[in-house]
Design a protein around this motif. Structure first.
Motif: not given
Length: 421
Positions: A350-355, A384-400
């Motif tokens: 979680x990014x404070x004041x962002x997500x 909410x929108x920034x949180x969705x993008x953060x998961x896609x960029x940093x914690x994607x299932x494909x990268x895992x």
């Protein structure tokens, strides 16, 4: 193709169980042969992938006691896992022998697996040091835990590869196991985004047809705060209740009338703490006069959880120093702002004041964030929108999946590689 066996104590519902199921899905997608061996599996209290035939699941040692005289849970858990490890090493049929064993939670099985005739490579995933998860109050408890703690450190060091779920857990691992030369790698858990995408599509279609509500006690115009976690005291659900009470003091009566807190937690009747803590939360809810504003749900299904995430306006995450915490990722993927404590794994997701907001462990701080999200719709939608993008960029299932696939290939025994060639 690598044959991978997941050795896990209890395939129930929880963060550790979600991790191993997602890891199994990732490896299966990459073409590996995956199976589970466990001490307990209840098809009515598990993630659906372990019950719908997605993976072979074999249960051994469930006849062994889970406790003795109402105590000695850790000792019994170790004995049950030792039994499973002996079975995997010496009694599993030749056709079911594997190349890599993925084990987690209890490391005492590692040396037994190393003695197996076919010698699979052992990958140990450390969610958090087991000795730090138990209270060691009193001399007798410390004496009881001493040999178990010693075993944990020595047996983890025998694994061929050790992974941890966050940088926070890595620091705790190094501070706890000071005699180990092993330096674990961090493999962040992910979420099965393909499944969530399918569920969102279904829910979008449903909402165009039905104008229903997420729960009979939740009105259609409700502002929903969602708290997902097991019914355990360390998960700190009481903070959500006390923060909601403070929110009620800050908002006009008509606004607060719309507010609902839904606590959806894993609940197992075999676990005394689940039963006791659920009753404690009911009592606290009554004391705070929040009966009309709170819904307590027990062990929601995957589909129910998705519907809750879809319908909620904000996700609350109350554990202190949580090792990683998969729920904030799920909430962010569903475009929900996260209100979490400023400690442990959430500080990496979680990014404070962002997500979302990272708060202090007090109702004033937590309730203040809840108030701000209620009042500011534009901020809530942006987070909410920034949180969705953060998961896609940093914690994607494909990268895992790619990272885990690479690790498994590196671990595959050379003899197995030659046979496949």
């Amino acid at each position: 193709m690598v044959r991978v066996l997941f050795l896990h104590p209890d395939l129930g519902i929880g963060g550790a169980e979600r991790l191993v199921v997602d890891a199994a899905l990732a490896l299966k997608q990459r073409g590996h042969e995956v199976s589970f061996l466990t001490n307990h599996h209840d098809s009515t209290h598990c993630f659906k992938e372990t019950a719908d035939g997605s993976f072979p699941v074999q249960v051994v040692g469930d006849w062994l006691p889970r406790k003795l005289f109402g105590r000695f849970y850790a000792f019994c858990a170790y004995m049950r896992m030792l039994y499973a490890a002996f079975y995997a090493s010496f009694f599993m049929p030749q056709r079911e022998q594997v190349d890599v064993v993925f084990c987690d939670l209890i490391s005492v099985c590692v040396p037994i697996l190393r003695l197996a005739r076919h010698r699979p490579r052992v990958l140990f995933y450390c969610h958090f040091p087991d000795q730090l998860l138990s209270s060691r109050e009193g001399l007798l408890k410390r004496l009881y835990r001493a040999p178990i703690n010693w075993l944990e450190e020595r047996t983890i060091g025998l694994a061929d590869k050790v992974l941890v779920n966050s940088k926070f857990t890595l620091r705790v691992f190094q501070d706890t196991f000071r005699h180990l030369r092993t330096t674990p790698d961090v493999l962040y858990p992910s979420i099965h985004t393909q499944y969530f995408d399918q569920m969102v599509q279904k829910l979008d279609q449903r909402c165009t047809v039905l104008d229903d509500t997420v729960h009979p006690r939740v009105p259609r115009n409700a502002f929903i705060y969602l708290d997902i976690n097991r019914y355990e005291r360390k998960k700190n659900h009481a903070l959500a209740l006390r923060s909601l009470r403070l929110l009620g003091d800050m908002l006009p009566a008509l606004d607060f009338k719309r507010c609902r807190l839904i606590i959806a937690g894993g609940y197992d009747t075999r676990c005394l703490e689940n039963v006791e803590h659920y009753a404690e939360l009911e009592q606290l809810m009554t004391e705070l006069k929040l009966q009309e504003h709170v819904v307590l749900l027990r062990s929601p299904t995957d589909e129910e959880k998705c519907r809750l995430l879809y319908s909620a306006h904000c996700l609350l995450y109350t554990p202190d120093n949580e090792h990683f915490g998969i729920v904030p990722l799920e909430g962010m993927y569903f475009t929900k702002p996260i209100v979490a404590l400023n400690s442990g794994g959430p500080t990496e997701t979680v990014v404070h004041n962002s997500t979302g907001f990272l708060c202090e462990q007090e109702p004033k701080s937590f309730g203040g964030a809840m108030y701000q999200l209620f009042r500011d719709e534009a901020l809530r939608l942006k987070m909410g929108d920034l949180g969705h993008k953060r998961v896609q960029q940093k914690f994607s299932f494909d990268a895992f999946a790619d990272r885990l696939n690479s690790i498994v290939h590196e671990l595959r025994p050379k003899s197995s590689s030659k046979k496949l060639e």
